[in-house]
Write an enzyme that holds these catalytic residues in place. Structure first.
Site, PDB file in Angstrom:
ATOM      1  N   GLU A 278      -4.171   7.224  -5.395  1.00 32.25           N
ATOM      2  CA  GLU A 278      -4.574   6.290  -6.460  1.00 32.25           C
ATOM      3  C   GLU A 278      -6.025   6.536  -6.823  1.00 32.25           C
ATOM      4  OE1 GLU A 278      -3.853   2.218  -5.510  1.00 32.25           O
ATOM      5  OE2 GLU A 278      -1.760   2.558  -4.955  1.00 32.25           O
TER       6      GLU A 278
ATOM      7  N   ARG B 251       0.848  -1.185   0.000  1.00 32.33           N
ATOM      8  CA  ARG B 251       0.000   0.000   0.000  1.00 32.33           C
ATOM      9  C   ARG B 251       0.892   1.247   0.000  1.00 32.33           C
ATOM     10  NH1 ARG B 251      -3.562  -2.792  -1.490  1.00 32.33           N
ATOM     11  NH2 ARG B 251      -5.630  -3.100  -0.576  1.00 32.33           N
TER      12      ARG B 251
ATOM     13  N   HIS C 213      -1.025  -0.195  -9.689  1.00 34.89           N
ATOM     14  CA  HIS C 213      -1.703  -1.097  -8.737  1.00 34.89           C
ATOM     15  C   HIS C 213      -2.316  -2.305  -9.469  1.00 34.89           C
ATOM     16  CE1 HIS C 213      -3.831  -1.229  -4.574  1.00 34.89           C
ATOM     17  NE2 HIS C 213      -3.658  -2.450  -5.057  1.00 34.89           N
TER      18      HIS C 213
HETATM   19  C1  DGY Z   1      -5.759  -6.234  -2.613  1.00 34.56           C
HETATM   20  O1  DGY Z   1      -6.395  -7.285  -2.780  1.00 34.56           O
HETATM   21  O2  DGY Z   1      -5.680  -5.707  -1.513  1.00 34.56           O
HETATM   22  C2  DGY Z   1      -5.084  -5.649  -3.800  1.00 34.56           C
HETATM   23  O3  DGY Z   1      -4.374  -4.517  -3.475  1.00 34.56           O
HETATM   24  C3  DGY Z   1      -6.090  -5.351  -4.882  1.00 34.56           C
HETATM   25  O4  DGY Z   1      -7.145  -4.659  -4.387  1.00 34.56           O
END
Ligand code: DGY
Length: 320
Positions: A268, A239, A286
């Site tokens: 994002e 993240r 992402h």
């Molecule tokens: C998650 O599953 O947390 C990935 O970042 C995609 O959303």
């Protein structure tokens, strides 16, 4: 029997939507629009269940406005930082996620980020596309070899463990820091560090795999970046909030950090223009879990959780 009403907040794979439509009265989002918080609330007030992605934020304010009908938020993501879990619990709304099924896909992207950053892949690709490759010599575009180096994993959960396995395949020595030391069969010879500082000191490549929580916001910052070995590589597929991006720009600009490979950002969609201006950064939008196989599996896993809930069973991936 009346089918429960389910709002699927983003466009999912056809096979997933078909299964959902078989078992639920579904409201789909065929245009794949990102709904505003007000729209999200309005949709959720009309349904028994919602199946969102990490792009839909369920803050305490949103949850407080959802009304009495919504019973479950069945996320299509392993991360749940977009949901205020305490608020959901207090409101009696069950929350689930989709662990395990995206570990391989995310580990692949972590390797891609590591290799492209360490071996200057983004720079080379951009040079040829711009028609600027007009020179070659042994001193040209020399990167850092990862084979034989130390691979540091911050957060040795499922994704961290699979990524560590891939790094071993490159002949790297795995080190990790985690809240708890793993048992031998999961640790597989990786070196445990009981402090973050201990891990940073030995990480030629540092790969982030911990969840984003208020406690670890900006855990990679000017102080912690300075603890890495000279000319280390940072990989973030977890993240964006884990990294102080201004500090990262600083460390990449001075060359203290050799390069970074990033799939996630504080903002994002969008990313960070200062990072995008640097040649020694490889950027992705992402897409850690974005494979056909994984997106199918994530969708089915979210539906499995819903099926269990509406059958009166405990959903396998309940997080609140
Ligand atoms: C998650 O599953 O947390 C990935 O970042 C995609 O959303």
């Amino acid at each position: 029997m009346t089918k429960p009403k389910l709002f699927i907040a983003r466009k999912l794979r056809d096979v997933v939507e078909a299964r959902a439509a078989r078992d639920y009265a579904v409201i789909l989002n065929p245009e794949d629009r990102l709904f505003s918080p007000a729209e999200l609330i309005a949709m959720c007030r009309e349904v028994d269940a919602v199946l969102p992605c990490h792009s839909e934020r369920f803050s305490a304010d949103v949850i407080a406005a959802l009304g009495p009908r919504l019973k479950i938020i069945a996320n299509h993501s392993v991360g749940t930082d977009h949901v205020d879990l305490a608020a959901a619990k207090a409101a009696g709304i069950v929350v689930t996620n989709t662990p395990d099924v995206l570990s391989d896909a995310t580990a692949e992207i972590a390797m891609l980020c590591m290799l492209r950053a360490a071996r200057r892949g983004a720079e080379g690709d951009a040079m040829i596309r711009a028609g600027k490759w007009d020179f070659w010599s042994p001193a040209f575009m020399v990167g850092r070899q990862v084979t034989g180096k130390r691979f540091g994993v911050l957060g040795m959960g499922r994704v961290g463990q699979v990524t560590a396995e891939r790094a071993r395949g490159f002949g790297m020595e795995v080190h990790y820091h985690n809240r708890r030391r793993l048992p031998d069969h999961l640790e597989k010879g990786a070196v445990f560090h009981d402090t973050l500082e201990g891990l940073l000191a030995v990480s030629d490549v540092l790969s982030l795999h911990c969840p984003s929580t208020p406690q670890n916001a900006g855990i990679i910052n000017a102080r912690t970046l300075a603890l890495l070995p000279e000319r280390a590589v940072l990989v973030n597929t977890a993240r964006g909030g884990l990294v102080d991006e201004a500090a990262l720009v600083g460390a990449l600009t001075t060359g203290r950090l050799f390069a970074a490979g990033l799939d996630v950002f504080q903002t994002e969609p969008g990313g960070n223009t200062a990072l995008a201006a640097l040649p020694n950064v490889f950027l992705l939008p992402h897409i850690g879990s974005a494979t056909e196989e994984t997106r199918d599996a994530m969708g089915f896993r979210a539906l499995d959780n819903l099926d269990a809930f509406f059958a009166g069973r405990e959903p396998g991936d309940r997080v609140a």
